[in-house]
Design a protein around this motif. Structure first.
Motif, short mmCIF file in Angstrom:
data_model
loop_
_atom_site.label_atom_id
_atom_site.label_comp_id
_atom_site.label_asym_id
_atom_site.label_seq_id
_atom_site.Cartn_x
_atom_site.Cartn_y
_atom_site.Cartn_z
N GLY A 6 29.23 -14.34 6.86
CA GLY A 6 28.86 -12.93 6.84
C GLY A 6 27.84 -12.68 5.75
O GLY A 6 27.79 -13.39 4.75
N VAL A 7 27.01 -11.66 5.95
CA VAL A 7 25.97 -11.32 4.98
C VAL A 7 26.15 -9.86 4.58
O VAL A 7 26.27 -8.99 5.44
CB VAL A 7 24.56 -11.56 5.57
CG1 VAL A 7 23.49 -11.20 4.55
CG2 VAL A 7 24.41 -13.01 6.00
N ARG A 8 26.17 -9.63 3.29
CA ARG A 8 26.29 -8.26 2.77
C ARG A 8 24.94 -7.60 2.60
O ARG A 8 24.73 -6.49 3.04
CB ARG A 8 27.03 -8.25 1.44
CG ARG A 8 28.48 -8.65 1.57
CD ARG A 8 29.20 -8.50 0.27
NE ARG A 8 30.60 -8.85 0.45
CZ ARG A 8 31.53 -8.57 -0.42
NH1 ARG A 8 31.24 -7.96 -1.55
NH2 ARG A 8 32.78 -8.93 -0.18
N GLU A 9 24.03 -8.31 1.91
CA GLU A 9 22.70 -7.73 1.69
C GLU A 9 21.66 -8.82 1.49
O GLU A 9 21.99 -9.95 1.14
CB GLU A 9 22.71 -6.75 0.52
CG GLU A 9 23.16 -7.33 -0.79
CD GLU A 9 23.28 -6.27 -1.88
OE1 GLU A 9 23.58 -5.10 -1.59
OE2 GLU A 9 23.09 -6.62 -3.04
N VAL A 10 20.41 -8.42 1.72
CA VAL A 10 19.27 -9.33 1.61
C VAL A 10 18.15 -8.57 0.93
O VAL A 10 17.92 -7.38 1.19
CB VAL A 10 18.80 -9.79 3.03
CG1 VAL A 10 17.52 -10.58 2.93
CG2 VAL A 10 19.89 -10.60 3.70
#
Length: 131
Positions: free
Chosen positions: A122-126
């Protein structure tokens, strides 16, 4: 996309950059809906110097899958390979992006990693920045 802007994967407005492979956004971010997912960041101009990709990434781990190997690529070039373990399922990545990879005026950020039969990565922010 404006350099130095943080994209939160929990924000539905960010979906315009989330090209493919993402599950519906949740309050914390978004899971990869398969083994890979893309974020496409159009750049106003090709950078003259290297940039930095910052991403907050987490793994869904359990007793059956105590670790997960993941990769981050930009425009098809691998920038990092990381192993997530149950003791540290969340990682703040800071990766140098060579300017030569961005000469076409866009950054296609690809996240890969998913054991068979589970949510995986999962990715929270970039954030892509010039600092």
């Amino acid at each position: 996309y404006r350099l130095n802007d943080t994209l939160s994967l929990s924000d539905t407005a960010t979906r315009r950059f989330s090209n493919s492979g993402w599950a519906a956004p949740e309050g914390w971010g978004s899971w990869i809906a398969g083994s890979q997912a893309l974020i496409v960041l159009p750049l106003v101009e090709a950078p003259r110097k290297d940039l930095v990709l910052r991403a907050t990434v987490q793994a869904f781990l359990d007793d059956t899958h105590p670790e997960l190997n993941a990769e981050v690529l930009i425009n098809g070039t691998r920038l990092a390979k990381r192993t997530f373990e149950r003791a540290a399922p969340l990682q703040n990545m800071e990766l140098r992006v060579p300017a030569a990879l961005l000469q076409e005026g866009r950054a296609v950020v690809e996240f890969r990693g998913r054991p068979k039969g589970m949510l995986g990565l999962g990715v929270r922010e970039v954030r892509l920045s010039d600092e």
